[in-house]
Structures are given as C-alpha cells and as structure tokens.
Design a protein around this motif. Structure first.
Motif, short mmCIF file in Angstrom:
data_model
loop_
_atom_site.label_atom_id
_atom_site.label_comp_id
_atom_site.label_asym_id
_atom_site.label_seq_id
_atom_site.Cartn_x
_atom_site.Cartn_y
_atom_site.Cartn_z
N UNK A 86 0.83 -1.13 0.10
CA UNK A 86 0.12 0.13 -0.09
C UNK A 86 0.90 1.34 -0.07
N UNK A 87 2.02 1.11 -0.17
CA UNK A 87 2.98 2.32 -0.15
C UNK A 87 3.04 3.08 -1.53
N UNK A 88 2.98 4.18 -1.78
CA UNK A 88 2.84 4.96 -2.86
C UNK A 88 4.25 5.12 -3.28
N UNK A 89 4.52 4.90 -4.44
CA UNK A 89 6.04 5.02 -5.24
C UNK A 89 6.06 5.96 -6.54
N UNK A 90 6.85 6.84 -6.18
CA UNK A 90 6.78 7.71 -7.52
C UNK A 90 7.78 6.83 -8.76
N UNK A 91 7.16 6.91 -9.88
CA UNK A 91 8.21 6.22 -10.70
C UNK A 91 9.56 6.87 -11.09
N UNK A 92 9.58 8.14 -11.00
CA UNK A 92 10.60 8.99 -11.23
C UNK A 92 11.83 8.83 -9.95
N UNK A 93 11.42 8.23 -8.75
CA UNK A 93 12.36 7.86 -7.70
C UNK A 93 13.42 6.65 -8.49
N UNK A 94 12.98 6.22 -9.39
CA UNK A 94 13.85 5.06 -9.80
C UNK A 94 14.79 5.44 -11.00
N UNK A 95 14.73 7.06 -10.91
CA UNK A 95 15.78 7.52 -12.00
C UNK A 95 17.18 7.39 -11.56
N UNK A 96 18.03 7.07 -12.61
CA UNK A 96 19.58 6.68 -12.29
C UNK A 96 19.60 5.42 -12.05
N UNK A 97 18.75 4.52 -12.24
CA UNK A 97 18.70 3.09 -12.15
C UNK A 97 18.18 2.41 -13.51
N UNK A 98 18.65 1.18 -13.75
CA UNK A 98 18.15 0.74 -14.93
C UNK A 98 16.81 -0.09 -14.61
N UNK A 99 15.73 0.22 -15.44
CA UNK A 99 14.33 -0.13 -14.82
C UNK A 99 13.92 -1.20 -15.96
N UNK A 100 13.57 -2.33 -15.24
CA UNK A 100 12.93 -3.50 -15.99
C UNK A 100 11.45 -3.38 -15.68
N UNK A 101 10.56 -2.95 -16.47
CA UNK A 101 9.23 -2.59 -16.29
C UNK A 101 8.22 -3.64 -16.99
N UNK A 102 7.43 -4.58 -16.64
CA UNK A 102 6.54 -5.54 -17.41
C UNK A 102 5.24 -5.43 -16.75
N UNK A 103 4.34 -5.06 -17.70
CA UNK A 103 3.04 -4.79 -17.51
C UNK A 103 2.16 -6.00 -17.77
N UNK A 176 3.46 -6.37 -21.87
CA UNK A 176 4.57 -5.56 -22.58
C UNK A 176 5.73 -5.21 -21.77
N UNK A 177 6.78 -5.23 -22.04
CA UNK A 177 7.99 -4.89 -21.36
C UNK A 177 8.96 -3.90 -21.76
N UNK A 178 9.19 -2.90 -20.91
CA UNK A 178 9.94 -1.93 -21.48
C UNK A 178 11.16 -2.15 -20.42
N UNK A 179 12.64 -1.42 -21.04
CA UNK A 179 13.65 -1.32 -20.28
C UNK A 179 14.10 0.11 -20.29
N UNK A 180 14.31 0.80 -19.33
CA UNK A 180 14.86 1.98 -19.35
C UNK A 180 16.12 2.49 -18.87
N UNK A 181 16.95 3.25 -19.53
CA UNK A 181 18.21 3.37 -19.06
C UNK A 181 18.21 4.39 -17.93
N UNK A 182 19.54 4.40 -17.27
CA UNK A 182 19.59 5.17 -15.91
C UNK A 182 19.25 6.80 -16.34
N UNK A 183 19.48 7.22 -17.59
CA UNK A 183 19.02 8.61 -17.89
C UNK A 183 17.59 8.84 -18.13
N UNK A 184 16.80 7.72 -17.92
CA UNK A 184 15.35 7.60 -18.03
C UNK A 184 14.82 7.72 -19.38
N UNK A 185 15.44 7.10 -20.33
CA UNK A 185 15.04 7.01 -21.69
C UNK A 185 14.83 5.33 -21.88
#
Length: 210
Positions: A86-103, A176-185
């Motif tokens: 139940x903790x709210x998390x901002x997606x932007x808090x992950x900036x600077x990391x590689x993000x593997x996101x699966x919907x 659908x899966x996205x991979x996002x770079x540490x720069x947020x792209x």
C-alpha cells in the motif's frame, strides 16, 4: 452397458476438448492451463526477448554523465504507483537506475507463461542499480494480485497504477516490457510474451550500469 460404451467411443474429439475447456473455464483454471502451454513454447527458445544490438557490446556504451542524468526528464515522469504493502511510489524515484518494467495481469495467460523466467532474471541481476517494476493492470483490486503472487512464490517487486498510465507506456498488447536506461530513456520495448532469462538480456541490463 455395451450400448453406452459405444456411444462414448463415438463422441467426437473436438467435443471432448470443448467439454474439458468448459470445465477449466468454469473453475477459473483455463488461464493457468493456457499459460502452461505457452510456457512450453518459451522453453523452445523461439520467443527469446529482442535485445538492441547497440547495447549488446559494453564497449559501445557511452559513459553515463551523472549531471546529464539529473537534467534529463525520465520516461513516465509524474506516474505514481502503489506497492503490495500500500506504499505509494513515484516512478521518477527510480531515475538513475536501469528499470525493467513488465505490464501484466493475472487473467493474461502469456503473462503467466513468462513470469517464472522473469523471476529467474530478477534473482540473477536484481540490485540497487537494476530495478524491477512488475506493474499489474488488474481491475479486481490489490488483494487478488497479492493472492496470486503469494501462491506463485514470486519475490520481484509488484506494483499497481496509482495514477493514469503515461502515454509512452501504452501498448496494443499485454504483456509488454520496457527497459529504461539510468538517464530515463526507453531503450527497449517488447510486446507480447518472451523469455528474458537469457545471457543477452542479462548482459544488456548489467552493461548499462557499468
């Protein structure tokens, strides 16, 4: 008695299959059954995830400038999620990391099929520098998702949307899966199920944090 045996033997195969599927559907097990069949397809290796060639070679990666990362807007800026506690998390808090996101969703057989391999990938590369976002779009509420994850024994981080999904994450397919770079792209996007527990994907993720 013999007449009954004769009648059963003459039931068309398609009718038997239809009856079996009907039972699975009524009991809610059809999603699992289809997912198991699709998991066998993944095991053949013909549905491995695509990896952009420009990031397969670590020597081809540009050095990440911390200042440039800080000044670049992240994909999904403003998006809010909530974890299973139940903790709210901002997606932007992950900036600077590689993000593997699966919907994904619990009612989606291809999602169920690819999840065991995503768990294996998470076990191998998940870290403070590589964040996993398993984003459930179930409309049945958090309890349904929590029950599913607990039953399967998955340990990767699971979230649900707490705000409207950003346009850049829209897709015509699930999963659908996205991979996002540490720069947020967004550097990779895969629509439909795939096997992500491959050397190519592991190298793809780890090379971006070197």
């Amino acid at each position: 008695m013999n007449k009954n045996k004769f009648l059963i033997k003459n039931i068309p195969g398609w009718a038997v299959m239809l009856a079996i599927f009907g039972v699975l559907y009524l009991t809610g097990l059809h999603t699992e059954a289809i997912g198991q069949v699709q998991r066998l397809l993944l095991a053949t290796g013909i549905k491995n995830a695509d990896v952009p060639e420009t990031l397969q070679n670590p020597d081809a990666n540009a050095v990440i400038d911390a200042a440039a990362v800080a000044n670049t807007e992240m994909a999904g800026a403003g998006f809010q999620m909530v974890d299973l506690d139940g903790k709210q998390v901002s997606f932007e808090s992950l900036k600077g990391k590689v993000v593997f996101m699966n919907i994904w969703a619990t009612w989606c057989p291809p999602c169920i099929a690819e999840m065991p391999n995503i768990q294996k990938l998470y076990d191998k590369v998940g870290s403070e520098k590589i964040a996993f976002v398993m984003l459930s779009v179930d409309e049945g509420g958090m309890e349904k998702v929590k029950k599913f994850i607990k039953k399967k024994g998955y340990t990767f981080p699971v979230y649900m949307p707490a705000s409207q999904l950003p346009q850049e994450f829209y897709s015509n397919a699930i999963p659908t899966t996205f991979i996002i770079s540490p720069a947020g792209k967004i550097v990779a996007k895969q629509e439909g199920m795939a096997d992500y527990n491959t050397k190519e994907v592991r190298d793809f993720l780890t090379n971006m944090v070197k």
